[in-house]
Design a protein around this motif. Structure first.
Motif, PDB file in Angstrom:
ATOM      1  N   ARG A  50       0.836  -1.214   0.000  1.00 60.19           N
ATOM      2  CA  ARG A  50       0.000   0.000   0.000  1.00 60.19           C
ATOM      3  C   ARG A  50       0.861   1.249   0.000  1.00 60.19           C
ATOM      4  N   ASP A  93      -8.323  -6.567  -4.932  1.00 62.29           N
ATOM      5  CA  ASP A  93      -7.047  -6.225  -4.302  1.00 62.29           C
ATOM      6  C   ASP A  93      -6.494  -4.920  -4.858  1.00 62.29           C
ATOM      7  N   ASP A 101      -8.431  -1.910  -3.647  1.00 61.85           N
ATOM      8  CA  ASP A 101      -8.051  -1.534  -2.281  1.00 61.85           C
ATOM      9  C   ASP A 101      -6.728  -0.767  -2.289  1.00 61.85           C
ATOM     10  N   ARG A 125      -7.307   2.728  -3.825  1.00 66.09           N
ATOM     11  CA  ARG A 125      -8.063   3.589  -2.919  1.00 66.09           C
ATOM     12  C   ARG A 125      -7.143   4.215  -1.870  1.00 66.09           C
ATOM     13  N   ALA A 157     -17.423  -1.054  -3.375  1.00 69.21           N
ATOM     14  CA  ALA A 157     -16.158  -1.762  -3.182  1.00 69.21           C
ATOM     15  C   ALA A 157     -15.255  -1.623  -4.401  1.00 69.21           C
TER      16      ALA A 157
END
Length: 1009
Positions: A190, A219, A222, A225, A264
Motif C-alpha cells: 500500500r 485487491d 483496495d 483507494r 467496493a
C-alpha cells in the motif's frame, strides 16, 4: 490489461484534440470537476462514448505538458488479484524516464516549470510503439537490495528510492520476485504504491485515467483507494465505468449470487459532483458523427431512432448501410444485420432470461407499460423492467409506460424470437389491452392464417385510427388488413394494398408504402392500382428521387390510356425533373401537360398542383407569366381546399413573397397557417412551414425565432426519417443570421453532403450558396470563391434566370473582388443587373449596388463608393431588411476608414451594431465590433490612422501586405490565404509598385503609421 507505452494522442506541436462529437459541454464539466475536486467518474451504458471523452481529456492534459497514465482493465482482470495495480506500476515505469537514484524532485507546489516534460501516453490495447520511450538501464546504486530486480519494471531505476520492504512488495506484485508463502506485505505494498504516485507528482501534474473501473480486481481497488487517499492534489483521476445493471450476477448454470457492495469497486466514494453521466447523442449530433466517419448522413434520423443516440450502435448501423450492395432508399427498411444486430444482442444478452422475456412482451406491445406487461403474464414485470432500465435498455415514466432506448433493441428481440413466442405474446396482449384498435392488431399478429373476417375487423380499426388522427397506426393497420386477407379474395386484397400504400404516403411512412407496393406489384393487379401504389412510394421519397427512374417508367407505361392517372404521373415527373435532374424547362413542360390533362378530366386538385409546379418553374426561368399561372393555381386550390400545404399554391405564394422581400406579408400568412398545420397537417407540411419561417426570419429577424423554427424543422425531419438536407440549409441560414458563423458553415457542409447523397440539385445549389456566403463573411475568400463559382455553374446548368431565388451574384462579385478579379466582378454585376431590372427585383439591385460600391472603392473611387453605400444602406432599411442594412453599413465603415474618416467609420459601425442588436443578429453584432480590413482598433497598428498610401491597396492586397510585413514567407502567406505561390508573387509585385517599395523591410516600414 494495458501496460505498454504508446505514442502520444496528438503529434508534436499540435494543439489539443477537439472534443468528440456532441461532447463539448460534457468535457467542460469534466475539466471543472477535475479542477475543483481532482476526481471524476464517467459513467453510462456500453458504447455511449465514455472512453472517447476520457481520451479527449487525456489529450488536453498531455497538451498542457502533464504526465498521463492510462490504465485499461478487462473483464478477465477481475479474477486476477493485483492485476490492475501491477499494470499501473508497469505503466509508470514505461511512461516516465527517471533521473536516477538520489535525484529526488521538489514537491509539486515548489516545482518550477512543473509539467514541462512531455511524456509518452499509454493508450488502450496496443503493442509497444516504435516511438515509445526506452526505459533507462538500472543504476548500480542500491545494489544491496535491488540487484535482484534490475530487470523488467525496475530496469528504469524509478523505484530505487523505495524502502526495501516496499520495493520487495512491489516486485512481488509485478511477479519480478518470488511470492512468499504468506504473500506480499499488504501494508508495505500500500505504502509503496502511494509513494510511487506521490513521487511521480513531484515532476509535475499527473492525470490518471482508469478505463473500465468495474473490472478492477478487489485487491487492486483496495491498493488504489489507499494510494489516492494519500495522493497530493497534483494527481487527478478520471475513472470510466460501465455500471453492472442487474442486482444479481448469474452464472451459466442459473445459480444467482449476490454481488458485493457496489462501492467496493470505486476508487473513492463518489459524490454527486464527481459523477458525470455520458448521455446519448441527439439526432443532429448523430448526423455529425456519421459525417465525421465518412458515412452517409441522409438517413441520420432513422439511424438515430435505431441506435437511440448510442454512438457505437449508430456507427454500426451507418457502416451496414454504407456496405450495402445497393444504396438503401428512404422507402426501404434499414439494414440491421451484421455488426449492428450483434451489438444489440450483446446488450440484450447481458440481461437474465426473465428480463428478456418481459422485454419481448414490451417490444410486441403498441403502448407498453409495466401494468400491461404484468397483466399479460409477467408477474415480476416491474422488477424486470427496473433492471432493464438500470442497463439502459428501456426508460420508465412515472405512469409506468415503457420506452426502449434504441429502436434496434425491440427490433432485435422480435427478430430473434420464434413464431410461437411472438404469437403467444400477441395473444396475451390482445386479452388485456383496453383499446379495441390495439386488441384487433394483436389478434391479427397472433395468427399466421389469413382470415377475411379478421381482415375486415383490422380494416375497420384502420379507419378508426385514421379518424382519431393517428395516421401512422392507420397505415400499419391498413397494411395488416391487406396481409390478413385470404388469397381467394385477391381483388379485395389488392384494393386493401392500394389503400395501405396511400395511407402510408399520407403518414410519411415510406417503409410501409414500399411494403404495400412491393406486395401489390407481385400480384395480378390492374394498371390503375399499380400506378396508385407506385405514386404512393414516390410521394414518400422526399428529396431522394434519384434511383427511382424505373418506378417512373413503369408508372408511365401503366397509365397509358388513363388520362387522370397520366396527369398524376406527369405531376410527379415534373417534380423529379427539377429536384433530381436539375432541368426546370423539362419540369415546366411536364407540369403544363399534367395541368391540361387534369383539367380535361375535371380534376381541379391535380390541376392546381401542376399549375403550382409550372409557376415555380416559370419564376426560375424568368418568365413574366409566373404570377398569372400561380393565380390560376391558387383559385383552383381555394375552391378545392387541399389536404396539405406542401407543394401547394398557397405555400408557393408565400415563397414568392419571400423572394420579393415582402417578408412581413409572408410571415403573417405563415403565422395564420401555423395553428391549422399543427392541428391536422402532415409532418411534411409542418417541416415546410417551419423551414420557410426560418428563412424569412433569417432576413428580418428576430433571429432567435429563426433558430427556433429551423431547429423544429430539423427535429421533425429527423424524426420522420426524411433527408435532412433542406432542414440543414435552413439552420445554416438561421445560424448565419443569429447564431454562429462556425455552426452555420458546419450545417451548410452537412446540407451539401446530404444533397449530394440524395442527388437533390435544388438544395445542393442552395446549401453551397449558404456555405459560400458564410465563408466570405468569415474572411475565407479563396474558399468562398471556389464554393460560389460552383453555385454559379449549378444555376447556369439548371437555366435559372431569376436572381431573386438564390442571391449568389452579389456574394460571388464580392469574392471575386477580394481575390483581385475586379473586372470579372464588374462583368458579373453588369450581367445580372438588366435581368433584375426587367423582372422588377428591386432588392436584388440593392445587393448589386453594395457589391458595386466595393468595386468602386477598390478602384480608388472611395467618395463615390461611400455615397453609394450610404444610399444603399438607407434603401435596405426602407425595404425592411435590417441585416442587409447592417452589412452595407459595415462596408461603408471600411470605405470611410480608407478615406481616413475615422469618426464617420465609427458612426457607421455603431449604427450597424444597433441594427444587429435589435434584430438579435449575434454574429453580425460581433463582426460590427471588429475593425474592418484586419486593422487595429484605431485604424492601424498602435492605434494610429493607416498610412495614406495604403488606401491605394485592395483589401486582398492589404491582407497580404500585412502578413508579409509581419515576416511571413511567400509560401506561408500562400497557405494562410489559400492562394498559389505564383498568385502571391504577382500580388506582391503590384503592392511594391503601388507603395513604391523594393524590399520586405521597406514594405514593413510602409505599413507602420
Amino acid at each position: 490489461m494495458t501496460t505498454a507505452p504508446h505514442v502520444a494522442l496528438r503529434p508534436a506541436g499540435v494543439g489539443a484534440n477537439p472534443a468528440p462529437v456532441g461532447r463539448e459541454e460534457l468535457l467542460a464539466r469534466l475539466e471543472r470537476a477535475l479542477h475543483t475536486r481532482g476526481r471524476a467518474l464517467l459513467t453510462g451504458p456500453a458504447g455511449v462514448g465514455k472512453t472517447e471523452v476520457a481520451l479527449a481529456e487525456a489529450a488536453r492534459a498531455e497538451a498542457r505538458g502533464e504526465t498521463v497514465l492510462w490504465l485499461a482493465s478487462l473483464p478477465s482482470d477481475r479474477e486476477m488479484p493485483g492485476a490492475s495495480a501491477a499494470a499501473l506500476v508497469a505503466s509508470v515505469a514505461a511512461t516516465v524516464t527517471w533521473a536516477g537514484p538520489g535525484a529526488v524532485g521538489p514537491e509539486p507546489s515548489d516545482a518550477p516549470g512543473a509539467g514541462a516534460s512531455v511524456p509518452v501516453l499509454p493508450a488502450v490495447g496496443s503493442p509497444r510503439s516504435p516511438g515509445a520511450r526506452t526505459p533507462a538501464p538500472a543504476s548500480a546504486a542500491g545494489a544491496d537490495t535491488t540487484g535482484a530486480y534490475a530487470t523488467g519494471v525496475f530496469a528504469s531505476g524509478i523505484f530505487d528510492e523505495l524502502p526495501g520492504p516496499q520495493r520487495t512488495a512491489v516486485a512481488m506484485l509485478c511477479r519480478e520476485a518470488p511470492i512468499d508463502a504468506d504473500g506480499w506485505d499488504t501494508i508495505a505494498l500500500r505504502l509503496g504504491i502511494a509513494r510511487i504516485l506521490r513521487t511521480l507528482t513531484c515532476r509535475g501534474p499527473v492525470l490518471l485515467v482508469v478505463d473500465g473501473v468495474q473490472h478492477v480486481d478487489p485487491d487492486s481497488a483496495d491498493l488504489l483507494r489507499f494510494a489516492l487517499h494519500l495522493a497530493p492534489p497534483a494527481l487527478r483521476v478520471v475513472a470510466v465505468e460501465t455500471p453492472e445493471p442487474y442486482g444479481e450476477a448469474h452464472d451459466p448454470y442459473g445459480e444467482p449470487h449476490r454481488s458485493e457492495d457496489p462501492h467496493a469497486r470505486h476508487l473513492w466514494v463518489p459524490s454527486e459532483a464527481d459523477v458525470l453521466r455520458v448521455p446519448p447523442l441527439h439526432a443532429d449530433e448523430i448526423a455529425e458523427l456519421l459525417i465525421h466517419h465518412r458515412l452517409p448522413s441522409r438517413m441520420a434520423g432513422r439511424i438515430h431512432r435505431a441506435s437511440g443516440g448510442n454512438p457505437r450502435l449508430a456507427l454500426a448501423v451507418g457502416r451496414s448501410l454504407a456496405d450495402a450492395r445497393t444504396p438503401v432508399h428512404h422507402a426501404e427498411a434499414l439494414t440491421l444485420s451484421g455488426r449492428a444486430r450483434d451489438l444489440a444482442r450483446q446488450l440484450l444478452g447481458a440481461a437474465p432470461p426473465a428480463v428478456r422475456e418481459t422485454l419481448l412482451l414490451a417490444a410486441l406491445a403498441l403502448r407498453p407499460s409495466a401494468t400491461l406487461v404484468r397483466r399479460a403474464g409477467r408477474p415480476n414485470a416491474e422488477a424486470d423492467l427496473a433492471a432493464a432500465e438500470r442497463a439502459d435498455l428501456v426508460s420508465l415514466a412515472e405512469d409506468g409506460s415503457v420506452t426502449f432506448t434504441a429502436g434496434l433493441l425491440p427490433s432485435t428481440l422480435v427478430h430473434d424470437a420464434c413464431w410461437a413466442e411472438r404469437s403467444a405474446g400477441h395473444a396475451a396482449l390482445a386479452e388485456v389491452v383496453d383499446d379495441p384498435v390495439e386488441a384487433v392488431r394483436h389478434r391479427a399478429l397472433a395468427t399466421d392464417s389469413p382470415d377475411e373476417e379478421l381482415a375486415a375487423e383490422v380494416a375497420a380499426a384502420a379507419d378508426l385510427a385514421r379518424r382519431r388522427g393517428n395516421s401512422a397506426l392507420a397505415a400499419e393497420l391498413a397494411l395488416l388488413a391487406a396481409e390478413s386477407t385470404p388469397g381467394r379474395h385477391g381483388t379485395r386484397r389488392i384494393a386493401r394494398l392500394v389503400d395501405a400504400a396511400e395511407e402510408a404516403a399520407r403518414a410519411a411512412r415510406a417503409d410501409l408504402a414500399m411494403r404495400a407496393a412491393t406486395d401489390l406489384l407481385a400480384r395480378d393487379a390492374v394498371p390503375a392500382d399499380r400506378v396508385r401504389a407506385r405514386l404512393a412510394v414516390l410521394d414518400t421519397a422526399g428529396q431522394g428521387l434519384t434511383g427511382l427512374d424505373e418506378m417512373y417508367v413503369h408508372a408511365m407505361e401503366d397509365s397509358e390510356g388513363d388520362t387522370a392517372l397520366r396527369a398524376a404521373v406527369q405531376l410527379r415527373l415534373a417534380l423529379k425533373y427539377v429536384l433530381a435532374d436539375g432541368d426546370p424547362e423539362r419540369s415546366r413542360t411536364a407540369a403544363v401537360e399534367s395541368a391540361a390533362l387534369a383539367a380535361s378530366m375535371g380534376d381541379p386538385r391535380t390541376a392546381s398542383q401542376a399549375l403550382t409546379v409550372q409557376a415555380r418553374m416559370e419564376r426560375a426561368l424568368g418568365s413574366p407569366d409566373a404570377e398569372s399561372v400561380l393565380d390560376r393555381a391558387r383559385a383552383l386550390e381555394l375552391a378545392e381546399r387541399p389536404l396539405g400545404i406542401r407543394n401547394a399554391a398557397q405555400i408557393l405564394t408565400i415563397r414568392h413573397a419571400l423572394f420579393d422581400d415582402r417578408l412581413v406579408e409572408a410571415r403573417d400568412e405563415l403565422g395564420a397557417l401555423l395553428p391549422l398545420v399543427q392541428r391536422r397537417g402532415s409532418v411534411e407540411d409542418a417541416i415546410e412551414l417551419f423551414r420557410t419561417l426560418a428563412e424569412i426570419e433569417s432576413r428580418i429577424g428576430p433571429c432567435a425565432a429563426a433558430l427556433a423554427h429551423a431547429g423544429q424543422s430539423l427535429a421533425l425531419t429527423l424524426e420522420a426519417g426524411l433527408s435532412p438536407g433542406p432542414a440543414w440549409y435552413a439552420l445554416a441560414l438561421a445560424e448565419t443570421a443569429g447564431g454562429s458563423f462556425a455552426r452555420a458553415a458546419s450545417y451548410a457542409r452537412r446540407s451539401v453532403q446530404a444533397s449530394e447523397e440524395e442527388g437533390d440539385r435544388v438544395f445542393l445549389s442552395r446549401s453551397r450558396y449558404a456555405l459560400g456566403r458564410v465563408q466570405l463573411v468569415n474572411g475565407d475568400v479563396a474558399a468562398a470563391l471556389e464554393t460560389l463559382r460552383r453555385v454559379q455553374a449549378d444555376e447556369r446548368a439548371q437555366s435559372t434566370v431569376d436572381p431573386s431565388m438564390l442571391r449568389w451574384h452579389e456574394e460571388l462579385a464580392e469574392a471575386l473582388l477580394a481575390n483581385d478579379a475586379g473586372d470579372e466582378a464588374l462583368a458579373l454585376l453588369a450581367e445580372v443587373r438588366p435581368v433584375a431590372e426587367r423582372l422588377g427585383r428591386s432588392t436584388v439591385l440593392l445587393g448589386c449596388d453594395r457589391a458595386y460600391a466595393l468595386c468602386l472603392a477598390a478602384e480608388g473611387r472611395t467618395d463615390e463608393a461611400a455615397e453609394l453605400l450610404t444610399r444603399t444602406a438607407g434603401d435596405f432599411g426602407r425595404a425592411g431588411l435590417p441585416l442587409e442594412r447592417g452589412r452595407a453599413l459595415i462596408a461603408l465603415a471600411r470605405v470611410e476608414r480608407r478615406r481616413r474618416r475615422r469618426s464617420a467609420a465609427q458612426a457607421a459601425l455603431h449604427e450597424a451594431a444597433s441594427v444587429f442588436e435589435r434584430a438579435g443578429a449575434a454574429p453580425w453584432l460581433a463582426l460590427a465590433g471588429e475593425t474592418p480590413a484586419g486593422e487595429g482598433p484605431a485604424g492601424g497598428p498602435g492605434g494610429e490612422e493607416t498610412a495614406p498610401a495604403l488606401s491605394s491597396l485592395t483589401e486582398a492586397e492589404l491582407r497580404l501586405a500585412r502578413l508579409v510585413g509581419q515576416g511571413a514567407s511567400n509560401q506561408e502567406a500562400a497557405a494562410k490565404l489559400y492562394l498559389s505561390v505564383k498568385t502571391v508573387e504577382a500580388r506582391l509585385t503590384r503592392i511594391y509598385q503601388k507603395l513604391d517599395v523594393r524590399s520586405r523591410a521597406q514594405l514593413a516600414t510602409a505599413l507602420r503609421p
